[in-house]
Scaffold this active site. Structure first.
Site, PDB file in Angstrom:
ATOM      1  N   GLU A  25      23.333  75.416  64.806  1.00  0.00           N
ATOM      2  CA  GLU A  25      22.549  74.233  64.442  1.00  0.00           C
ATOM      3  C   GLU A  25      21.154  74.648  64.006  1.00  0.00           C
ATOM      4  OE1 GLU A  25      21.941  70.283  63.705  1.00  0.00           O
ATOM      5  OE2 GLU A  25      23.812  71.134  64.463  1.00  0.00           O
ATOM      6  N   HIS A  64      28.529  72.725  56.932  1.00  0.00           N
ATOM      7  CA  HIS A  64      29.364  71.544  57.155  1.00  0.00           C
ATOM      8  C   HIS A  64      29.770  70.896  55.835  1.00  0.00           C
ATOM      9  CE1 HIS A  64      27.648  70.926  61.424  1.00  0.00           C
ATOM     10  NE2 HIS A  64      28.872  71.384  61.519  1.00  0.00           N
ATOM     11  N   ASP A  74      25.258  68.294  55.403  1.00  0.00           N
ATOM     12  CA  ASP A  74      24.289  69.321  55.781  1.00  0.00           C
ATOM     13  C   ASP A  74      24.864  70.719  55.554  1.00  0.00           C
ATOM     14  OD1 ASP A  74      25.993  68.503  58.077  1.00  0.00           O
ATOM     15  OD2 ASP A  74      24.934  70.062  59.153  1.00  0.00           O
TER      16      ASP A  74
END
Length: 88
Positions: A25, A64, A74
């Site tokens: 992330e 993603h 994203d």
């Protein structure tokens, strides 16, 4: 030992990326550029992961938006893949 970041996903002939991928992330949005220090840290993380998972190559690091394009967008247009992919 299963990721839960991609959800319903596919790319090429592979499906269910949660079954075999590692998710990283990065704080930000699809509407802003990422900071250089984020790229620097991301490269450090990727290099460390590659030491353990030697089958990971720069050209199979994807976002993603590539594996779940109908649901996720994203990291977006302001993420510069060339900063982390040494082969491209």
């Amino acid at each position: 030992k299963r990721a839960w970041h991609a959800g319903k996903s596919s790319l090429g002939n592979r499906k269910n990326f949660n079954d075999f991928s590692i998710g990283i992330e990065i704080e930000g949005t699809i509407n802003m550029e990422f900071e250089e220090r984020q790229y620097d840290k991301l490269i450090e993380i990727i290099d460390a992961i590659k030491l353990v998972y030697t089958e990971i190559k720069d050209d199979n690091i994807v976002g993603h938006s590539e594996v779940s394009p109908d649901r996720k967008n994203d990291p977006g247009p302001f993420f510069y893949w060339n900063k982390i992919r040494k082969t491209k």
